[in-house]
Motif scaffolding. Structure first.
Motif, mmCIF file in Angstrom:
data_model
loop_
_atom_site.group_PDB
_atom_site.id
_atom_site.type_symbol
_atom_site.label_atom_id
_atom_site.label_comp_id
_atom_site.label_asym_id
_atom_site.label_seq_id
_atom_site.Cartn_x
_atom_site.Cartn_y
_atom_site.Cartn_z
ATOM 1 N N MET A 44 12.685 -28.361 81.614
ATOM 2 C CA MET A 44 12.394 -27.265 80.647
ATOM 3 C C MET A 44 13.478 -27.173 79.774
ATOM 4 S SD MET A 44 9.195 -27.149 81.084
ATOM 5 C CE MET A 44 8.689 -25.733 80.285
ATOM 6 N N ALA A 45 14.756 -27.186 80.595
ATOM 7 C CA ALA A 45 15.805 -27.031 79.594
ATOM 8 C C ALA A 45 16.061 -28.128 78.666
ATOM 9 C CB ALA A 45 17.100 -26.871 80.402
ATOM 10 N N ALA A 46 16.115 -29.303 79.192
ATOM 11 C CA ALA A 46 16.024 -30.538 78.358
ATOM 12 C C ALA A 46 14.849 -30.504 77.346
ATOM 13 C CB ALA A 46 16.052 -31.767 79.357
ATOM 14 N N ILE A 47 13.746 -30.129 77.506
ATOM 15 C CA ILE A 47 12.732 -30.236 76.531
ATOM 16 C C ILE A 47 12.817 -29.140 75.581
ATOM 17 C CG2 ILE A 47 10.226 -29.545 76.218
ATOM 18 C CD1 ILE A 47 9.824 -30.854 79.108
ATOM 19 N N ALA A 48 13.473 -27.980 75.887
ATOM 20 C CA ALA A 48 13.841 -27.050 74.742
ATOM 21 C C ALA A 48 15.112 -27.394 73.885
ATOM 22 C CB ALA A 48 14.214 -25.842 75.507
ATOM 23 N N ALA A 49 15.997 -28.072 74.461
ATOM 24 C CA ALA A 49 17.083 -28.611 73.457
ATOM 25 C C ALA A 49 16.453 -29.740 72.721
ATOM 26 C CB ALA A 49 18.012 -29.352 74.553
ATOM 27 N N LEU A 50 15.799 -30.372 73.149
ATOM 28 C CA LEU A 50 14.874 -31.555 72.306
ATOM 29 C C LEU A 50 14.107 -30.855 71.171
ATOM 30 C CD1 LEU A 50 13.951 -34.343 74.825
ATOM 31 C CD2 LEU A 50 15.738 -34.439 73.144
ATOM 32 N N ALA A 51 13.354 -29.908 71.459
ATOM 33 C CA ALA A 51 12.449 -29.370 70.493
ATOM 34 C C ALA A 51 13.101 -28.573 69.395
ATOM 35 C CB ALA A 51 11.917 -28.116 71.291
ATOM 36 N N GLU A 52 14.686 -28.195 70.012
ATOM 37 C CA GLU A 52 15.523 -27.440 68.664
ATOM 38 C C GLU A 52 15.992 -28.715 67.926
ATOM 39 O OE1 GLU A 52 18.018 -25.091 70.509
ATOM 40 O OE2 GLU A 52 16.697 -23.611 71.495
ATOM 41 N N THR A 53 16.309 -29.935 68.155
ATOM 42 C CA THR A 53 16.962 -30.933 67.345
ATOM 43 C C THR A 53 16.294 -32.088 67.379
ATOM 44 O OG1 THR A 53 18.066 -31.685 69.438
ATOM 45 C CG2 THR A 53 19.239 -30.033 68.673
ATOM 46 N N TRP A 54 15.224 -32.042 67.282
ATOM 47 C CA TRP A 54 14.189 -33.423 67.259
ATOM 48 C C TRP A 54 14.109 -33.987 66.111
ATOM 49 C CZ3 TRP A 54 10.183 -34.327 64.055
ATOM 50 C CH2 TRP A 54 9.901 -33.018 63.261
ATOM 51 N N ASP A 55 14.424 -33.253 64.883
ATOM 52 C CA ASP A 55 14.626 -33.807 63.537
ATOM 53 C C ASP A 55 16.111 -34.045 63.103
ATOM 54 O OD1 ASP A 55 15.170 -31.280 63.455
ATOM 55 O OD2 ASP A 55 14.191 -30.688 61.685
ATOM 56 N N GLN A 56 16.877 -34.094 63.956
ATOM 57 C CA GLN A 56 18.243 -34.495 63.483
ATOM 58 C C GLN A 56 18.683 -35.741 64.000
ATOM 59 O OE1 GLN A 56 20.651 -31.113 65.034
ATOM 60 N NE2 GLN A 56 19.705 -29.483 63.760
ATOM 61 N N PRO A 57 19.291 -36.676 63.501
ATOM 62 C CA PRO A 57 19.643 -37.858 64.036
ATOM 63 C C PRO A 57 20.908 -37.695 65.160
ATOM 64 C CG PRO A 57 20.819 -37.519 61.979
ATOM 65 C CD PRO A 57 19.856 -36.349 61.795
ATOM 66 N N ARG A 62 25.730 -41.205 57.144
ATOM 67 C CA ARG A 62 26.691 -41.101 55.875
ATOM 68 C C ARG A 62 25.975 -41.946 54.959
ATOM 69 N NH1 ARG A 62 32.342 -42.631 54.177
ATOM 70 N NH2 ARG A 62 32.445 -41.508 52.166
ATOM 71 N N VAL A 63 25.649 -41.697 53.907
ATOM 72 C CA VAL A 63 25.141 -42.879 52.785
ATOM 73 C C VAL A 63 26.350 -43.083 51.712
ATOM 74 C CG1 VAL A 63 23.615 -43.134 50.968
ATOM 75 C CG2 VAL A 63 22.885 -41.743 53.018
ATOM 76 N N LEU A 64 26.513 -44.391 51.796
ATOM 77 C CA LEU A 64 27.730 -44.760 50.994
ATOM 78 C C LEU A 64 27.086 -45.406 49.506
ATOM 79 C CD1 LEU A 64 29.785 -46.840 53.733
ATOM 80 C CD2 LEU A 64 30.187 -44.428 52.790
ATOM 81 N N ARG A 69 31.236 -49.134 49.690
ATOM 82 C CA ARG A 69 30.963 -50.189 50.740
ATOM 83 C C ARG A 69 32.178 -51.065 50.667
ATOM 84 N NH1 ARG A 69 25.218 -52.584 50.304
ATOM 85 N NH2 ARG A 69 26.294 -53.625 52.072
ATOM 86 N N PRO A 70 32.342 -51.618 51.991
ATOM 87 C CA PRO A 70 33.575 -52.509 52.087
ATOM 88 C C PRO A 70 32.944 -53.776 51.604
ATOM 89 C CG PRO A 70 32.698 -51.973 54.423
ATOM 90 C CD PRO A 70 32.145 -51.048 53.333
ATOM 91 N N ALA A 71 34.174 -54.553 51.248
ATOM 92 C CA ALA A 71 33.717 -55.883 50.439
ATOM 93 C C ALA A 71 33.216 -56.958 51.716
ATOM 94 C CB ALA A 71 34.671 -56.507 49.725
#
Length: 82
Positions: A44-57, A62-64, A69-71
Motif C-alpha cells: 500500500m505504501a508503494a502504491i501510494a508513492a506511485l500514485a503521487e509520482t506516476w506522471d513524472q519521469p 533535458r531537451v537539448l 548537441r554533441p557533434a
C-alpha cells in the motif's frame, strides 16, 4: 429444551479441555498473518508513492537544442562494424 444461557464472553473455565501455550501450528499461523499484514502495508505504501509520482519521469529529462548537441562524426568503417 432449555433456554440458552445469557450471552457472555466465554472464559477458560467454559472449555472442556484447558489449553496450554500456543501450539506450533498456532504460532506459524500468527507469524504468517503478521507477514501478510507487513507485506500488505508495504504494498500500500508503494502504491501510494506511485500514485503521487506516476506522471513524472523516472530519470530527469533535458531537451537539448540542436546547437547544444554533441557533434557526431561517422567514420567510414563504423557503419560496417555496426
Amino acid at each position: 429444551m432449555t433456554a440458552p444461557a445469557a450471552l457472555e464472553a466465554p472464559t477458560d473455565g467454559d472449555d472442556a479441555v484447558l489449553f496450554g501455550p500456543q501450539t506450533v501450528v498456532q504460532e506459524a499461523t500468527a507469524a504468517g498473518l503478521a507477514a501478510i499484514a507487513r507485506l500488505h502495508d508495504e504494498a500500500m505504501a508503494a502504491i501510494a508513492a506511485l500514485a503521487e509520482t506516476w506522471d513524472q519521469p523516472a530519470d530527469p529529462v533535458r531537451v537539448l537544442r540542436t546547437a547544444e548537441r554533441p557533434a557526431v562524426v561517422l567514420r567510414p568503417g563504423s557503419a560496417a562494424a555496426a
